[in-house]
Design an enzyme around this catalytic site. Structure first.
Site, PDB file in Angstrom:
ATOM      1  N   ARG A   1       1.804  13.907  -0.461  1.00  0.00           N
ATOM      2  CA  ARG A   1       2.630  12.745  -0.788  1.00  0.00           C
ATOM      3  C   ARG A   1       3.080  12.012   0.479  1.00  0.00           C
ATOM      4  NH1 ARG A   1       3.631   8.760  -4.365  1.00  0.00           N
ATOM      5  NH2 ARG A   1       5.815   8.199  -4.455  1.00  0.00           N
TER       6      ARG A   1
ATOM      7  N   HIS B   1       1.050  -1.888   0.361  1.00  0.00           N
ATOM      8  CA  HIS B   1       0.532  -1.669  -0.992  1.00  0.00           C
ATOM      9  C   HIS B   1       1.675  -1.511  -2.004  1.00  0.00           C
ATOM     10  CE1 HIS B   1      -2.206  -0.508  -4.110  1.00  0.00           C
ATOM     11  NE2 HIS B   1      -1.686   0.688  -4.229  1.00  0.00           N
ATOM     12  N   ASP B   2       2.760  -0.903  -1.550  1.00  0.00           N
ATOM     13  CA  ASP B   2       3.923  -0.676  -2.421  1.00  0.00           C
ATOM     14  C   ASP B   2       4.530  -1.972  -2.970  1.00  0.00           C
ATOM     15  OD1 ASP B   2       4.549   1.841  -3.137  1.00  0.00           O
ATOM     16  OD2 ASP B   2       6.089   2.190  -1.619  1.00  0.00           O
TER      17      ASP B   2
ATOM     18  N   ASP C   1      -1.135  -5.363   2.411  1.00  0.00           N
ATOM     19  CA  ASP C   1      -1.735  -4.185   1.754  1.00  0.00           C
ATOM     20  C   ASP C   1      -3.038  -3.835   2.454  1.00  0.00           C
ATOM     21  OD1 ASP C   1      -2.889  -2.307   0.073  1.00  0.00           O
ATOM     22  OD2 ASP C   1      -2.538  -3.437  -1.771  1.00  0.00           O
TER      23      ASP C   1
ATOM     24  N   SER D   1      -2.874  -1.082  -8.481  1.00  0.00           N
ATOM     25  CA  SER D   1      -3.520   0.062  -7.846  1.00  0.00           C
ATOM     26  C   SER D   1      -4.442   0.749  -8.855  1.00  0.00           C
ATOM     27  CB  SER D   1      -2.436   1.007  -7.331  1.00  0.00           C
ATOM     28  OG  SER D   1      -2.957   1.890  -6.391  1.00  0.00           O
TER      29      SER D   1
END
Lengths: 198, 369
Positions: B218, B347-348, B314, B148
């Site tokens: 968040r 994405h994580d 992602d 990232s």
């Protein structure tokens, strides 16, 4: 390493830049890197094979030749290799054009559909041929555009592609293909190996 | 945050001109190391952290008492084997884990800088971290890696210092922050700035922090780190400790409760102003512009061996954007490999235990060391 790869390796000079399109598990690239000091790159569609190549320290890009060859600049390699994959493309002609764009020389190998066992299969059995080099059934084959050694030679002639070297392989036996023996080689060879250039 | 004074730091004395034009000097860079630097000093890996990360890559983070953010990947006998490699990671400037940032004290006023801290870029972050090579007297790193925003720093590092690393692994990133990603970052920033406690960033010198704003930022961001399929499989429409809907705005659904938890846990360890600064740095990241439309110029003469990794699910830094990097590298004739790892975790994925990912990194490092 199979005979086909030894023949391809012999066609390539030392210290050159080589792209193997559809490099599989990287056997040929590793051989070229270790024995001929070749600067190697690979393009491979299978994630599993890319993983294997990574573990061999090879630089391989996961991708599809028909989409991803275009990203390589003109003449960025000395040689590009396409081993027994041409028949699996939607547009083989476009792929050949791209190969000869990214490299000065292309080494293309094709499973020969003109091999006598293949012909007999269709002639007597009346079914689509299944042989050592063409192991799939018609309904699960990745092969879309099968051709014979003669077809490929005619194709190159028509497109003004220079056949620098033409080699026939049958049962580990190697022989040269020329205009005089083309019909025979087309009947008795399992594999054709061609070094071509524009 | 307790014990923040105890983190390792180096003071960077040499003046550094930032992209914004301002020059900074005599400022702290907080870092952590794992493993040992060998005699030849050829086993060092510089890890760059992402937006919400910090220098505590693995083991227990002494500030939060939680596991380091890359514990799955980095550690003894893990993919990045700290028995073999010397791993360095620094808190980016603008961050809130001990490096120079909006939490730092302004010596002129004796107050926290807040939004008087200059707007920084990925380039600035990387130039500051380069000082770590001098600090450890490392001539050339074995590898720079990160996912990232960490991946963006990898690209910037190689562009700035093409001879200072042997290999580079940019993961799930981009060469140019997309409109979608700028939009999502702006959403987070607006949530913070809409919190009445934010006070133009001066909250650090006052009583209350913009916790609600940061928490919403968040929550929104966390959704973008997951995938539709992953969310559906993990949460579906499952209810949170109740048998039926309550016809209220409580967290009826597990996903709501999960996001609220993610938001409130985040404010305990992260600073709202840092969030503004770091997301801004990501938005400004654009190697395409920096190299006047031709990213491959960034990697023109590099001998660095790249390996790029993306993940199928992602959608924040999709495979297509990662492929743009490969295209640029190929155009420059650089040495590059690439794999798209299959994962439903969005994405994580780069932070999670995704076996194919962990094996790929292990194999790449082993084969090239």
């Amino acid at each position: 390493m199979k005979k086909e790869f030894h023949i391809i390796a012999e066609l390539i000079q030392k210290n050159k830049r080589v792209l193997d399109v559809g490099c599989g598990d990287g056997t040929l690239l590793k051989h070229l890197k270790d024995n001929k000091n070749i600067d190697t790159r690979g393009l491979e569609i299978s994630k599993k094979n890319v993983q294997i190549c990574v573990s061999k320290g090879l630089s391989v890009i996961e991708g599809n030749a028909e989409k991803d060859l275009q990203q390589f600049p003109n003449s960025s390699f000395d040689y590009v290799i396409l081993s027994q994959t041409l028949q699996a493309f939607y547009k083989p002609e476009k792929v050949i054009d791209d190969l000869l764009r990214v490299a000065n020389k292309a080494i293309v190998t094709i499973p020969n559909f003109g091999y006598w066992k293949v012909r007999l299969n269709l002639l007597f059995k009346g079914t689509m041929p299944v042989t050592k080099n063409l192991p799939n059934k018609w309904y699960d084959t990745p092969n879309l555009h099968m051709c014979t050694i003669k077809d490929f030679v005619n194709f190159c002639n028509k497109k003004n592609i220079n056949l620098f070297k033409s080699i026939a392989l049958y049962d580990e036996k190697v022989s040269k293909i020329n205009n005089n023996n083309l019909e025979m080689k087309n009947l008795f060879s399992e594999l054709g190996i061609f070094s071509i250039e524009k | 945050m307790n014990n923040i004074d105890k983190v390792k730091t180096i003071i960077i004395k040499k003046p550094l001109k930032l992209d914004c034009g301002k020059t900074i000097s005599n400022f702290p860079l907080a870092y952590e190391t794992y493993g040992k630097l060998n005699e030849k000093k050829d086993n060092a890996i510089l890890v760059f952290h992402a937006l919400s990360g910090d220098q505590f890559v693995t083991g227990i983070n002494p500030i939060t008492n939680k596991n380091g953010w890359w514990t799955h990947l980095v550690g003894p006998n893990k993919s990045v084997d700290t028995n073999k490699f010397f791993v360095i990671c620094a808190n980016v400037i603008g961050g809130c884990m001990g490096s120079y940032g909006p939490n730092s004290i302004d010596p002129l006023t004796n107050k926290k800088l807040g939004t008087n801290f200059p707007v920084i870029t990925i380039n600035d972050m990387v130039n500051v971290q380069y000082n770590l090579l001098d600090h450890f007297k490392i001539e050339k790193l074995f590898c720079v890696m990160g996912g990232s925003m960490g991946g963006m720093q990898v690209l910037q590092f190689v562009a700035n210092f093409p001879n200072k690393t042997k290999t580079a692994i940019p993961i799930a990133c981009t060469a140019s922050h997309s409109a979608q990603n700028i939009a999502l970052n702006e959403l987070g920033r607006q949530a913070i700035m809409a919190d009445s406690n934010w006070k133009d960033g001066d909250y650090l010198n006052l009583k209350n922090s913009p916790n609600k704003g940061l928490s919403v930022a968040r929550m929104a961001a966390h959704i973008t780190y997951l995938s539709q399929k992953g969310l559906q499989e993990k949460f579906g429409r499952k209810l949170q400790e109740r048998d039926d809907l309550k016809f209220s705005f409580d967290a009826d659904f597990q996903i709501e409760s999960y996001l609220r938890h993610q938001g409130s846990a985040f404010v305990d360890r992260f600073d709202a102003n840092s969030y503004l600064y770091i997301t801004r740095a990501m938005d400004y990241f654009d190697l395409v512009k920096e190299y006047k439309g031709n990213v491959s110029d960034a990697f023109k003469k590099t001998k660095v061996k790249f390996f790029i990794i993306s993940f199928t699910s992602d959608w924040l830094y999709p495979t297509a954007e990662n492929k743009e990097i490969i295209i640029a590298l190929n155009a420059a004739g650089a040495d590059v490999g690439f794999i798209e790892i299959k994962s439903d975790k969005g994405h994580d994925s780069f932070l999670l235990e995704v076996p194919d990912f962990l094996i790929t990194i292990k194999n790449f490092l082993q084969a090239n060391y």
